[in-house]
Structure formats: structure tokens, C-alpha cells
Design an enzyme around this catalytic site. Structure first.
Site, PDB file in Angstrom:
ATOM      1  N   LEU A 278      37.958  43.423  44.462  1.00  0.00           N
ATOM      2  CA  LEU A 278      37.052  42.830  45.445  1.00  0.00           C
ATOM      3  C   LEU A 278      37.036  41.306  45.381  1.00  0.00           C
ATOM      4  CD1 LEU A 278      34.008  45.254  44.955  1.00  0.00           C
ATOM      5  CD2 LEU A 278      35.801  45.388  46.697  1.00  0.00           C
ATOM      6  N   GLY A 279      37.356  40.769  44.227  1.00  0.00           N
ATOM      7  CA  GLY A 279      37.348  39.317  44.054  1.00  0.00           C
ATOM      8  C   GLY A 279      37.940  38.949  42.717  1.00  0.00           C
ATOM      9  N   LYS A 280      38.174  37.637  42.535  1.00  0.00           N
ATOM     10  CA  LYS A 280      38.834  37.194  41.316  1.00  0.00           C
ATOM     11  C   LYS A 280      38.348  35.814  40.924  1.00  0.00           C
ATOM     12  CE  LYS A 280      43.449  37.634  39.312  1.00  0.00           C
ATOM     13  NZ  LYS A 280      44.873  37.921  39.631  1.00  0.00           N
TER      14      LYS A 280
ATOM     15  N   SER B  47      38.006  36.432  35.135  1.00  0.00           N
ATOM     16  CA  SER B  47      37.439  37.732  35.461  1.00  0.00           C
ATOM     17  C   SER B  47      37.965  38.232  36.790  1.00  0.00           C
ATOM     18  CB  SER B  47      35.904  37.652  35.520  1.00  0.00           C
ATOM     19  OG  SER B  47      35.493  36.805  36.577  1.00  0.00           O
ATOM     20  N   VAL B  48      37.806  39.526  36.994  1.00  0.00           N
ATOM     21  CA  VAL B  48      38.149  40.148  38.264  1.00  0.00           C
ATOM     22  C   VAL B  48      37.025  41.125  38.603  1.00  0.00           C
ATOM     23  CG1 VAL B  48      39.493  41.976  37.137  1.00  0.00           C
ATOM     24  CG2 VAL B  48      39.916  41.439  39.539  1.00  0.00           C
ATOM     25  N   VAL B  49      36.687  41.241  39.880  1.00  0.00           N
ATOM     26  CA  VAL B  49      35.658  42.177  40.327  1.00  0.00           C
ATOM     27  C   VAL B  49      36.340  43.320  41.066  1.00  0.00           C
ATOM     28  CG1 VAL B  49      33.579  42.510  41.712  1.00  0.00           C
ATOM     29  CG2 VAL B  49      33.954  40.338  40.521  1.00  0.00           C
TER      30      VAL B  49
ATOM     31  N   ASP C  86      21.840  27.862  41.144  1.00  0.00           N
ATOM     32  CA  ASP C  86      22.990  27.769  42.052  1.00  0.00           C
ATOM     33  C   ASP C  86      22.723  28.497  43.363  1.00  0.00           C
ATOM     34  OD1 ASP C  86      25.486  26.809  42.738  1.00  0.00           O
ATOM     35  OD2 ASP C  86      26.561  28.529  41.921  1.00  0.00           O
TER      36      ASP C  86
END
EC number: 2.7.11.17
Length: 533
Positions: A18-20, A24-26, A134
Site C-alpha cells: 500500500l505504501g513505502k 518500512s513498507v505498508v 505533524d
């Protein structure tokens, strides 16, 4: 919730990415027993520094205690030998700001409902001693694509834990949303989130931010001064109550800034049906589309820069048979273009492919943005070239180190120029020192040095600091070690150079760096025309 022994793969089936991020990676994952879907943030802990690992533990600790309908929930935290898994809600509605521009109708009342949900999440965080630090559009997601889906606050990677009696000093956040107290490097706490809410509410109402400049220094000057306005014609149709709420959020003095609980009681929010306007704001939607396009373009540019840097280090480590300890990679343009004759490692190929994909996405975004510009964007569009890049404490540490080098050089210049006033402003009155002039004794206070300022005022002395190495010791202390070259003329006008090794300990007191200890290693000079102290 924290599971330190059960393997992640025993409980979850891992699905698509889903993301990077850098480390880390999701990925989407499915719980094997319940069949429920989640988003797993998978962190390679081998690539983390001790500081990064502390941040990871802090993020997990904070997320574990936050259970609120407007916050992306952490369901599981699993630590294995080389990876840490954080299992979150799977939110499928995308970004709030992207959803708004796809709506057929959007009004001031809708903006009120959006900011209410954001304030609900912030009020809950603050009641639990958490400051997000944030808040920005990228971290405001929707639970699903269903109409009226809940707004979810995400990404607590920069969040901190505070209590009412303490303040924080770390420089973190995203430039366009930073509060004046953060930029001034003053102690800060929960009000920084309210300032960011004020910026977000301003954007929700007109589609562009209150503070803007292509030059980041000028942008920061605007923020520190609270220099924003409500230009015509777009603000003419916004109710005074909405502007009043923004003003109370964008109050420069954090002690006078409205709290989340207080903001939720404002009639424009709690009684929006009667107070907030229900007129469709097409101009806001149009401006917000361009605002979103610029955000995505800058994110793509940042991705290309990051991946290019990362892939080059990987290229270097591959050619030397070693792996960079920080796991970052970088390579030059010719290798991306495939002109290098050197064989490429599988990891480097992956980095190059990622760069090419990011570059393609960047080109597409650029074309879309140009098309939007050709359609005649309004002159009121405001966005800083730096406003979408998050700054964390690592950036703060770099800035802090630069401050230490600068203030040390200023102190050395004051010694060279016999400027005792500047010297006393930069040194603590109880400063201790070990130096050759003291013949091995520990000296306390600065009166011992006054003698060297009062005499020999006509001597020409120049001091150079070489290879300064700064170690940060918490938020308010640092140590710098360096080689010092002292050039001077003797009584006969002949030039001499003396080298010594020096270290100084600095402490921040009431917002100012003060030298509290100095240690210098060198032999006392037989030439009495100059002292290095």
C-alpha cells in the site's frame, strides 16, 4: 496488544503493498482467524539506528493508548528478530482533501464538520498527554469511500508524550504548518496542534494556505509574525464566526491560543446548522484541486530525490562488496538511464526501477498541473515550495549542530578580538575549564580570563576551527570537539601558528546557548604575546 513472541505470519496473510518509506513498507494483511483486513506497517529494524528504534518504540507506545473513532487505531504490535510489525486499521477512503474535490456539493458547514472531527481527535490526544506535531492534509484520511465516512487522524511517527508541567524543544513538523513557537525554538506543547488546525481550517474554507512564500526563510518570518489576511473576493462569503475561530487558532502567543476543547464549544462548530453557511463553494473546490496537485507534485519530487540518494549508496556498497550500515542507497543519472557497463545487483535494479516509476509519476503530475495552469488558476493560489516536506528531529539535530558550530566560532572570534562583552554573553558565569594557562587546575568562572582581554589589545590574532565534531546531549546540551589553529604576530612582527585540541560543553538556558565547560590540550607557549584560552 504487544506480542513479542508470536510470529506475524502465524496470524496474518500478507497481501499487496500500500505504501513505502525509507525503512518500512505498508501492506494490506488479513487476519487468519477472523478474516478482518488491516494495514501492516513492516519496519526493518536492522536498518534502524538506536535513535530511530527509540522513535519506533515511542510511536507504538503512543498508538497503543489511543482508542478513538477519529484516529487510525493500532490493533497489534509484533516484535521479531529483524522486523517490527504495527497492525493498523485499514482505511480505504483516501485523503480527506482528495475526497472534498470529488464532491458535488461542499459548503462552509461541511468544512465545519471536517474540522470538528479533527478537533475531536486532537482533544482526545491532548487529554491523554499526546501531541501529534505533524497535522497536515496527508495525515487526514477517510475510513471508507462511503458518503459521510469518518475522518481519521493518521501517522503518529512524530508524536510525543507530554504533561501539563513540561514543554518540548524538538524541531519537527511540516514547514507550512509549523507554529511560531517551534520556529522560534521556544518551548512548546499542545498548542502547536491547534495552530496546525487553524492552517487546515483556512485551507478547508478557501483552498489555499494562510502562509506562503517560495523562500522558506520568508515563509517562516510570516508564520512567526502571524502575518495572514482574508483577501477578497473569496473571503467575503465566509461567515465572521469562521474567521473568528481561525484567528483564535492562529494566535501567535500559544498561551492565548484556543484549546481543542474550547474550539469544539464554538457555535460555528457545535451549532453549525444555525451559524455556518450552507452555500456551495465552487471556487474553494477549484482552488483545492490545484492545491492538491501541487502537494502531489512536490511529494513525487521528494520521492525521486530520496530514492536517487538511496540507490546510489547501494550501488557503491555493491561495487565494494559491502553494505552501507544505514541501508540507504544512491546512484548517478547514467546508471538510471542504463548506460553503465557495470553489472547491477538485484537490489540496485529494484531501486532504479522505483526511481523510474517515481519519475514517470512525477511527469504525469507535472503534465496535469500544467494543464490546470492553462485553464487559468486564480491568483490567490498559495503554496510554498517546501510546505509539504515533513521535518523531524533528525533535521532538528542537524540544525542544532550547526548552531553549536556557529556559536563556538563566534566565541573564538570574541577571544581573538578581545571582545569581553561578547565573551561574557556566550559563557555561563560558573563555566569551568581545564587549560594550560591554569597549570593543571580546574578554574571556575570567567574572571580568570579577564586578564587576557585587558592586556595586549594591539596583537593581531586569528583563530580557525577545524573539523568540528558535535555530539548532541538531549534537547538542551551539546559537546563540540575541534582542532584550533591560532595565528598571531610576535613582538618582532613575525607570523606564528599554534595548534591545539579543544572541546566545549554548551547548555541552552532561557533559549540561549552558554558555554559551561572548556578543555584544551596544548603546551603553554613561551611566547607571552598571545594566549589561546
Amino acid at each position: 496488544m504487544m506480542n513479542a513472541c508470536t510470529k506475524f505470519s502465524d496470524n496474518y496473510d500478507v497481501k499487496e503493498e500500500l505504501g513505502k518509506g525509507a525503512f518500512s513498507v505498508v501492506r494490506r494483511c488479513v487476519h487468519k482467524t477472523t478474516g478482518l483486513e488491516f494495514a501492516a506497517k513492516i519496519i526493518n529494524t536492522k536498518k534502524l539506528s538506536a535513535r530511530d528504534f527509540q522513535k519506533l518504540e515511542r510511536e507504538a507506545r503512543i498508538c497503543r493508548k489511543l482508542q478513538h473513532p477519529n484516529i487510525v487505531r493500532l490493533h497489534d504490535s509484533i516484535q521479531e528478530e529483524s522486523f517490527h510489525y504495527l497492525v493498523f486499521d485499514l482505511v480505504t477512503g483516501g485523503e480527506l482533501f482528495e475526497d472534498i474535490v470529488a464532491r458535488e456539493f461542499y459548503s462552509e458547514a461541511d468544512a465545519s464538520h471536517c474540522i470538528q472531527q479533527i478537533l475531536e481527535s486532537i482533544a482526545y490526544c491532548h487529554s491523554n498527554g499526546v501531541v501529534h506535531r505533524d497535522l497536515k492534509p496527508e495525515n487526514l484520511l477517510l475510513a471508507s469511500k462511503a458518503k459521510g465516512a469518518a475522518v481519521k487522524l493518521a501517522d503518529f511517527g512524530l508524536a510525543i508524550e507530554v504533561n501539563d508541567s513540561e514543554a518540548w524543544h524538538g524541531f519537527a513538523g511540516t514547514p507550512g504548518y509549523l507554529s511560531p513557537e517551534v520556529l522560534k525554538k521556544d518551548p512548546y506543547s499542545k498548542p502547536v496542534d491547534i495552530w496546525a488546525c487553524g492552517v487546515i481550517l483556512y485551507i478547508l474554507l478557501v483552498g489555499y494556505p494562510p502562509f506562503w512564500d517560495e523562500d522558506q526563510h520568508r515563509l517562516y518570518a510570516q508564520i512567526k509574525a502571524g502575518a495572514y489576511d482574508y483577501p477578497s473576493p473569496e473571503w467575503d462569503t465566509v461567515t465572521p464566526e469562521a474567521k473568528s475561530l481561525i484567528d483564535s487558532m492562529l494566535t501567535v502567543n500559544p498561551k492565548k491560543r484556543i484549546t481543542a476543547d474550547q474550539a469544539l464549544k464554538v457555535p460555528w462548530i457545535c451549532n453549525r446548522e444555525r451559524v455556518a453557511s450552507a452555500i456551495h463553494r465552487q471556487d474553494t473546490v477549484d482552488c483545492l484541486k490545484k492545491f492538491n496537485a501541487r502537494r502531489k507534485l512536490k511529494a513525487a519530487i521528494s520521492a525521486v530525490k530520496m530514492v536517487t540518494r538511496m540507490s546510489g549508496v547501494l550501488r557503491t556498497s555493491d561495487s565494494t562488496g559491502s553494505v552501507a550500515s544505514n541501508g540507504s542507497t544512491t546512484h548517478d543519472t547514467s546508471q538510471i538511464a542504463g548506460t553503465s557497463s557495470q553489472p547491477t545487483s538485484p537490489a540496485a535494479e529494484g531501486a532504479i526501477l522505483t526511481t523510474m516509476i517515481a519519475t514517470r509519476n512525477l511527469s504525469n503530475l507535472g503534465r496535469n498541473l500544467l494543464n490546470k495552469k492553462e485553464q487559468g488558476p486564480p491568483s490567490t493560489i498559495k503554496e510554498s515550495s517546501e510546505s509539504s516536506q515533513t521535518i523531524d528531529d533528525n533535521d532538528s539535530e542537524k540544525a542544532q549542530k550547526q548552531d553549536i558550530v556557529r556559536v563556538t566560532q563566534t566565541l573564538l572570534d570574541a577571544i581573538s578580538c578581545k571582545d569581553f562583552d561578547t565573551y561574557t554573553r556566550l559563557c555561563d558565569t560558573s563555566m569551568t575549564c581545564f587549560e594550560p594557562e591554569a597549570l593543571g587546575n580546574l578554574i571556575e568562572g570567567i574572571e580568570f580570563h579577564r586578564f587576557y582581554f585587558d592586556g595586549n589589545r594591539k596583537n593581531q590574532v586569528h583563530t580557525t576551527m577545524l573539523n568540528p565534531n558535535v555530539h548532541i546531549i538531549g534537547e538542551d546540551a551539546a559537546c563540540v570537539a575541534y582542532v584550533k589553529l591560532t595565528q598571531f604576530l610576535d613582538r618582532n612582527g613575525e607570523a606564528h601558528t599554534r595548534q591545539s585540541q579543544e572541546s566545549r560543553v554548551w547548555s541552552k538556558k532561557q533559549g540561549r546557548w552558554l558555554c559551561v565547560h572548556v578543555h584544551r590540550s596544548t603546551q603553554p607557549s613561551t611566547n607571552t604575546t598571545v594566549s589561546e584560552f
